[in-house]
Design a protein around this motif. Structure first.
Motif, PDB file in Angstrom:
ATOM      1  N   TRP A 131      46.564  39.493  29.928  1.00 15.35           N
ATOM      2  CA  TRP A 131      47.019  40.064  28.671  1.00 15.35           C
ATOM      3  C   TRP A 131      46.608  41.514  28.474  1.00 15.35           C
ATOM      4  N   ASP A 132      45.388  41.896  28.798  1.00 19.62           N
ATOM      5  CA  ASP A 132      44.980  43.277  28.530  1.00 19.62           C
ATOM      6  C   ASP A 132      45.840  44.266  29.301  1.00 19.62           C
ATOM      7  N   ARG A 133      46.241  43.901  30.519  1.00 17.37           N
ATOM      8  CA  ARG A 133      47.124  44.774  31.312  1.00 17.37           C
ATOM      9  C   ARG A 133      48.507  44.847  30.689  1.00 17.37           C
ATOM     10  N   LEU A 134      49.021  43.725  30.205  1.00 13.58           N
ATOM     11  CA  LEU A 134      50.357  43.707  29.612  1.00 13.58           C
ATOM     12  C   LEU A 134      50.375  44.458  28.283  1.00 13.58           C
ATOM     13  N   ALA A 135      49.320  44.291  27.469  1.00 15.34           N
ATOM     14  CA  ALA A 135      49.246  45.002  26.193  1.00 15.34           C
ATOM     15  C   ALA A 135      49.228  46.505  26.415  1.00 15.34           C
ATOM     16  N   GLU A 136      48.480  46.941  27.423  1.00 17.39           N
ATOM     17  CA  GLU A 136      48.453  48.369  27.755  1.00 17.39           C
ATOM     18  C   GLU A 136      49.836  48.863  28.153  1.00 17.39           C
ATOM     19  N   TRP A 195      33.598  28.788  42.502  1.00 19.24           N
ATOM     20  CA  TRP A 195      34.744  29.014  41.633  1.00 19.24           C
ATOM     21  C   TRP A 195      35.231  30.452  41.722  1.00 19.24           C
ATOM     22  N   ALA A 196      36.534  30.624  41.572  1.00 12.58           N
ATOM     23  CA  ALA A 196      37.155  31.944  41.466  1.00 12.58           C
ATOM     24  C   ALA A 196      38.181  31.888  40.343  1.00 12.58           C
ATOM     25  N   ILE A 197      38.001  32.711  39.314  1.00 11.81           N
ATOM     26  CA  ILE A 197      38.912  32.710  38.165  1.00 11.81           C
ATOM     27  C   ILE A 197      39.042  34.131  37.623  1.00 11.81           C
ATOM     28  N   PRO A 198      40.010  34.382  36.729  1.00  8.24           N
ATOM     29  CA  PRO A 198      40.075  35.681  36.059  1.00  8.24           C
ATOM     30  C   PRO A 198      38.812  35.932  35.247  1.00  8.24           C
ATOM     31  N   PRO A 199      38.490  37.194  34.955  1.00 10.88           N
ATOM     32  CA  PRO A 199      37.203  37.530  34.336  1.00 10.88           C
ATOM     33  C   PRO A 199      37.058  37.073  32.895  1.00 10.88           C
ATOM     34  N   LYS A 200      35.809  37.048  32.451  1.00  8.89           N
ATOM     35  CA  LYS A 200      35.476  36.688  31.081  1.00  8.89           C
ATOM     36  C   LYS A 200      36.246  37.585  30.115  1.00  8.89           C
ATOM     37  N   GLY A 201      36.764  36.987  29.039  1.00  8.73           N
ATOM     38  CA  GLY A 201      37.542  37.733  28.058  1.00  8.73           C
ATOM     39  C   GLY A 201      39.033  37.579  28.241  1.00  8.73           C
ATOM     40  N   HIS A 207      40.418  29.661  28.187  1.00 13.79           N
ATOM     41  CA  HIS A 207      41.058  28.354  28.214  1.00 13.79           C
ATOM     42  C   HIS A 207      40.204  27.363  29.008  1.00 13.79           C
ATOM     43  N   MET A 208      39.703  27.804  30.155  1.00 15.11           N
ATOM     44  CA  MET A 208      38.833  26.961  30.974  1.00 15.11           C
ATOM     45  C   MET A 208      37.518  26.677  30.261  1.00 15.11           C
ATOM     46  N   ARG A 209      36.951  27.691  29.632  1.00 19.40           N
ATOM     47  CA  ARG A 209      35.678  27.518  28.922  1.00 19.40           C
ATOM     48  C   ARG A 209      35.820  26.461  27.822  1.00 19.40           C
ATOM     49  N   GLU A 210      36.921  26.512  27.069  1.00 20.31           N
ATOM     50  CA  GLU A 210      37.145  25.534  26.006  1.00 20.31           C
ATOM     51  C   GLU A 210      37.249  24.114  26.573  1.00 20.31           C
ATOM     52  N   ALA A 223      31.677  32.484  41.109  1.00 18.73           N
ATOM     53  CA  ALA A 223      31.334  33.323  42.259  1.00 18.73           C
ATOM     54  C   ALA A 223      32.211  34.567  42.350  1.00 18.73           C
ATOM     55  N   VAL A 224      33.495  34.430  42.007  1.00 20.60           N
ATOM     56  CA  VAL A 224      34.441  35.547  42.121  1.00 20.60           C
ATOM     57  C   VAL A 224      35.267  35.621  40.840  1.00 20.60           C
ATOM     58  N   GLN A 225      35.351  36.822  40.274  1.00 24.50           N
ATOM     59  CA  GLN A 225      36.229  37.075  39.134  1.00 24.50           C
ATOM     60  C   GLN A 225      37.250  38.137  39.543  1.00 24.50           C
ATOM     61  N   THR A 226      38.505  37.845  39.366  1.00 20.57           N
ATOM     62  CA  THR A 226      39.554  38.790  39.746  1.00 20.57           C
ATOM     63  C   THR A 226      40.797  38.558  38.913  1.00 20.57           C
ATOM     64  N   ARG A 227      41.535  39.627  38.659  1.00 17.08           N
ATOM     65  CA  ARG A 227      42.817  39.527  37.982  1.00 17.08           C
ATOM     66  C   ARG A 227      43.968  39.327  38.962  1.00 17.08           C
ATOM     67  N   SER A 228      43.679  39.344  40.239  1.00 16.56           N
ATOM     68  CA  SER A 228      44.722  39.245  41.261  1.00 16.56           C
ATOM     69  C   SER A 228      45.079  37.789  41.538  1.00 16.56           C
ATOM     70  N   VAL A 229      46.314  37.413  41.257  1.00 17.67           N
ATOM     71  CA  VAL A 229      46.778  36.057  41.544  1.00 17.67           C
ATOM     72  C   VAL A 229      46.765  35.799  43.044  1.00 17.67           C
ATOM     73  N   THR A 230      47.132  36.808  43.827  1.00 15.99           N
ATOM     74  CA  THR A 230      47.151  36.658  45.286  1.00 15.99           C
ATOM     75  C   THR A 230      45.766  36.343  45.820  1.00 15.99           C
ATOM     76  N   VAL A 231      44.748  37.058  45.331  1.00 16.92           N
ATOM     77  CA  VAL A 231      43.378  36.812  45.782  1.00 16.92           C
ATOM     78  C   VAL A 231      42.918  35.420  45.371  1.00 16.92           C
ATOM     79  N   LEU A 232      43.206  35.015  44.127  1.00 13.61           N
ATOM     80  CA  LEU A 232      42.814  33.691  43.661  1.00 13.61           C
ATOM     81  C   LEU A 232      43.406  32.597  44.550  1.00 13.61           C
ATOM     82  N   LYS A 233      44.683  32.697  44.821  1.00 15.63           N
ATOM     83  CA  LYS A 233      45.334  31.682  45.645  1.00 15.63           C
ATOM     84  C   LYS A 233      44.752  31.653  47.053  1.00 15.63           C
TER      85      LYS A 233
END
Length: 308
Positions: A131-136, A195-201, A207-210, A223-233
């Protein structure tokens, strides 16, 4: 007061370049000619727009107040020119849209296919991100529509109320992950995994935290936080990481037998998604046509079909 677009273009170019000389070079005019243009704009406004320094041009308070309006007027003029040119067959209209990964993978392509089937003169520019990237991108006019998790409206961005749908998120693992062999697997069993997920915030993180909190569990050590879908997969499929993803994001990999939902009973979390646009200004016609197709897909329930 009426504004001259030529003068506004000169004004915004000086602001972005930081100096009269650089702006003159960009506009391919002489510095004296550019100075006269700005002087006429200042006369129309009735106040100075810049404080002139040896090192460059600095906006006055009135200049700073004029800037966002000048940018909006120039952008709307560009949209009008592009739309008219497209109607006359002189140029292609451009759909500028951004989407979170799950929608970019499934729902958005369906809508694009439908709109291009009706309007072959259009072409599409897409950015993918959280979202932060899209809002920008919306605020900076990089995109005209954003598809993301529902959130509160802001001063500059509003949701489109009649364009909403839902999907479900799960814990995701490679089909060869060791946890798949564990009998009576629970969410608590994932706490010791990598675990590897998008960063906090970001929306996926929250959604996962809830989901974990609803089962009285702390978040695992990420262990890994990234906004890259390719890296996560890649981390999930090739390196035995776990992740948290909406089902449409990994549907292709699941069908290919690479990765999929980890079989934890009762772990499925729904989220609402929607389209967003800038609060001010007119939605460009190409983006409006895409929005019409997005609404149509939502109304017919096809959005839900992509999440099954």
């Amino acid at each position: 007061m009426s504004y001259n677009l030529h003068q506004l273009h000169a004004f915004t170019t000086i602001v972005s370049s930081g100096s009269l000389g650089r702006a003159a070079a960009l506009l391919n005019v002489t510095q004296p000619a550019l100075s006269r243009t700005i002087k006429r704009l200042e006369e129309d406004v009735g106040a100075s727009l810049f404080e002139r320094h040896v090192k460059g041009m600095q906006l006055t308070d009135i200049g700073a107040a004029l800037l966002p309006h000048a940018q909006l007027l120039l952008r709307e003029a560009e949209n009008a020119r592009e739309e008219i040119d497209a109607m006359r067959g002189l140029a292609k209209g451009t759909i500028k849209v951004g989407a979170v990964g799950s929608l970019a993978a499934h729902f958005l392509p369906l809508a694009i296919d439908r709109v291009l089937g009706k309007w072959g003169n259009l072409h599409v520019e897409i950015i993918e991100g959280v979202w932060d990237r899209l809002a920008e991108g919306l605020i900076n006019y990089e995109i005209d529509l954003a598809l993301s998790t529902a959130t509160n409206d802001s001063d500059g961005i509003v949701a489109v109320p009649d364009c909403r749908w839902e999907d479900n998120s799960f814990v995701v693992a490679a089909f060869g992950h060791p946890l798949r062999k564990k009998p009576k697997l629970t969410l608590a069993d994932t706490l010791t995994a990598r675990w590897a997920i998008p960063p906090k915030g970001t929306a996926p993180y929250e959604h996962m935290r809830e989901t974990f909190l609803s089962r009285n569990l702390d978040m695992p050590d990420i262990a890994v936080q990234t906004r890259s879908v390719t890296v996560l997969k890649s981390l999930v499929a090739e390196c035995s990481f776990l992740s948290w993803m909406p089902e449409p994001m990994y549907d292709s990999e699941s069908k290919a037998g690479i990765m999929g939902t980890l079989p934890i009973p009762g772990i499925s979390a729904a989220r609402t998604l929607t389209a967003f646009r800038r609060r001010d200004g007119i939605l460009p016609r190409p983006a409006a046509r895409l929005l019409d197709e997005l609404r149509s897909l939502t109304e017919r329930g096809m959005a839900m079909q992509t999440t099954r």
